[in-house]
Motif scaffolding. Structure first.
Motif, PDB file in Angstrom:
ATOM      1  N   LEU A  58       0.836  -1.210   0.000  1.00  0.00           N
ATOM      2  CA  LEU A  58       0.000   0.000   0.000  1.00  0.00           C
ATOM      3  C   LEU A  58       0.866   1.254   0.000  1.00  0.00           C
ATOM      4  O   LEU A  58       0.561   2.226  -0.681  1.00  0.00           O
ATOM      5  N   VAL A  59       1.971   1.210   0.755  1.00  0.00           N
ATOM      6  CA  VAL A  59       2.837   2.389   0.821  1.00  0.00           C
ATOM      7  C   VAL A  59       3.621   2.547  -0.475  1.00  0.00           C
ATOM      8  O   VAL A  59       3.612   3.615  -1.102  1.00  0.00           O
ATOM      9  N   GLY A  61       3.158   1.226  -3.413  1.00  0.00           N
ATOM     10  CA  GLY A  61       2.279   1.438  -4.570  1.00  0.00           C
ATOM     11  C   GLY A  61       1.583   2.792  -4.510  1.00  0.00           C
ATOM     12  O   GLY A  61       0.801   3.132  -5.397  1.00  0.00           O
ATOM     13  N   GLU A  62       1.867   3.556  -3.466  1.00  0.00           N
ATOM     14  CA  GLU A  62       1.299   4.895  -3.241  1.00  0.00           C
ATOM     15  C   GLU A  62      -0.224   4.901  -3.174  1.00  0.00           C
ATOM     16  O   GLU A  62      -0.872   5.903  -3.447  1.00  0.00           O
ATOM     17  N   VAL A  63      -0.785   3.735  -2.819  1.00  0.00           N
ATOM     18  CA  VAL A  63      -2.236   3.649  -2.639  1.00  0.00           C
ATOM     19  C   VAL A  63      -2.664   4.517  -1.457  1.00  0.00           C
ATOM     20  O   VAL A  63      -3.790   4.990  -1.389  1.00  0.00           O
ATOM     21  N   ILE A  64      -1.742   4.737  -0.532  1.00  0.00           N
ATOM     22  CA  ILE A  64      -2.070   5.512   0.669  1.00  0.00           C
ATOM     23  C   ILE A  64      -1.933   7.012   0.434  1.00  0.00           C
ATOM     24  O   ILE A  64      -2.192   7.798   1.328  1.00  0.00           O
TER      25      ILE A  64
ATOM     26  N   TRP B   9       6.688   2.128  -6.367  1.00  0.00           N
ATOM     27  CA  TRP B   9       6.574   1.012  -7.288  1.00  0.00           C
ATOM     28  C   TRP B   9       5.482   1.283  -8.316  1.00  0.00           C
ATOM     29  O   TRP B   9       4.424   1.815  -7.981  1.00  0.00           O
ATOM     30  N   ALA B  14       2.766  -3.265  -8.057  1.00  0.00           N
ATOM     31  CA  ALA B  14       2.006  -3.228  -6.804  1.00  0.00           C
ATOM     32  C   ALA B  14       0.619  -3.851  -6.964  1.00  0.00           C
ATOM     33  O   ALA B  14       0.167  -4.598  -6.097  1.00  0.00           O
TER      34      ALA B  14
END
Lengths: 177, 187
Positions: A58-59, A61-64, B9, B14
């Motif tokens: 999550l971190v 992949g910058e999902v957050i 990433w 991801a």
């Protein structure tokens, strides 16, 4: 007399537990434990380990990232669509393979997936969650990961989300479903 | 290798790995992926208040709390050892617009002007941090799942109600971003 009352009280509570356990399964089917095995608590550490892996994803992949979520809703970046889309494709293939080969869990249990019945909450609740998602830039998973990255103020967002969940539970029978 | 890991990433790395969480949980112990239910378990543990929705055997669902505890730990690990000091890359259109609201700090993973302890005590920060969180908690439980439970797990299992939920998540998000958030950011 008080002893007898206490016993009947416990019995009542247990009966209710069974009822609400069923409710957890039927109303909350997406996020439940399908296993019927009674395992000691320490067995759960494998889920913590998987959680660590998921949190790192999550971190990294910058999902957050609040910025990525804004870009998603402003259609300024493909990134989040790519993440969710590819995750769903991999998930679909995996679930299809598990079903096709009737795979068992490493605890030798048949893997069971509950169907998700439709109710109006998926529309109303979905819209409400969407509003919140675009404000906080975080769905529940990223809330935990964000606190881990040192954005400690997100702890308040998490507590507020717990409060929101509690208020839903309190007024659940008055809401359309 | 480590230098590469320290960069953000790309989605095609991801995303599929996030998708693999679904079979991993199923194979590890017949668990369906979902995160927002942890909020319900926290209520059941701390303030059940005789509400039937929170009276169940939460110990049976303890795995979910271990999982989210792991997610938090993963956040610590990623931020401590898998990070570089580069500021977040943002679409120039977005950064131009945000600058109009005084949001120019890109050093943190969250915009410090919106999500920080000092911001919490401003009206804008309060709405973003507290009201936003409340909507997330209330909405996910009302919908019976969040992005993980519906959008990833539910769609993976070809559940059409999860598709309905996912579409509603997106509609709610678009409405907020385009129609409401500009007013909140002006506060």
């Amino acid at each position: 007399m008080p002893v007898k009352e206490e016993i009947s009280g416990t019995a009542l509570f247990k009966k209710e537990l069974i009822y609400t356990d069923y409710e957890v399964r039927s109303q909350n089917a997406m996020c439940v434990n399908e296993s019927t095995l009674d395992k000691p608590l320490r067995v759960n550490f494998k889920y913590a380990l998987l959680g660590v892996f998921f949190g790192i994803l999550l971190v990294k992949g910058e999902v957050i990232s609040w910025f990525r979520i804004q870009e998603m809703f402003k259609l300024q970046s493909f990134h989040m669509y790519g993440i969710i889309g590819s995750a769903v494709v991999v998930g679909m293939i995996s679930v299809a393979l598990i079903k096709k080969f009737k795979a068992k869990s490493i605890e030798k249990e048949n893997i069971h997936l509950e169907a998700k019945p439709f109710h109006k909450g998926q529309v109303f609740g979905g819209l409400i969650f969407g509003l919140g998602w675009a404000i906080t830039g975080a769905c529940p998973g990223p809330l935990y990961a964000l606190i881990g990255t040192g954005a400690t103020v997100i702890l308040i967002t998490l507590l507020s989300a717990v409060a929101g969940t509690w208020v839903y539970g309190r007024f659940r029978d008055k809401l359309p479903h | 290798m480590l230098e590469w890991l320290k960069q953000p990433w790309p989605w095609y790395i991801a995303g599929p790995l996030i998708g693999l969480t679904v079979p991993a949980l199923l194979l590890l112990g017949n668990k369906t992926f979902g995160i927002s239910s942890s909020l319900r378990h926290i209520c059941a543990i701390s303030i059940p208040a005789k509400i039937s929705y929170f009276r169940y055997d939460w110990k049976k669902e303890a795995w979910n709390l271990f999982f989210v505890g792991g997610v938090l730990l993963g956040g610590i690990i990623a931020a401590t050892w898998l990070t570089n000091a580069a500021p977040v890359q943002v679409n120039p259109q977005l950064s131009e617009e945000l600058a109009g609201y005084g949001i120019t700090d890109y050093s943190n993973i969250v915009p410090a002007g919106l999500f920080s302890w000092p911001a919490l005590f401003t009206l804008r920060g309060f709405v973003m941090i507290v009201v936003g969180g409340f909507l997330v908690g209330f909405g996910t439980r009302y919908a019976g799942g969040c992005t993980s439970g519906h959008s990833i797990m539910g769609l993976s299992n070809l559940q059409w109600p999860s598709l309905v939920a996912t579409c509603c998540f997106m509609i709610g998000g678009f409405v907020m971003t385009w129609l409401i958030l500009p007013y909140i950011l002006q506060l």
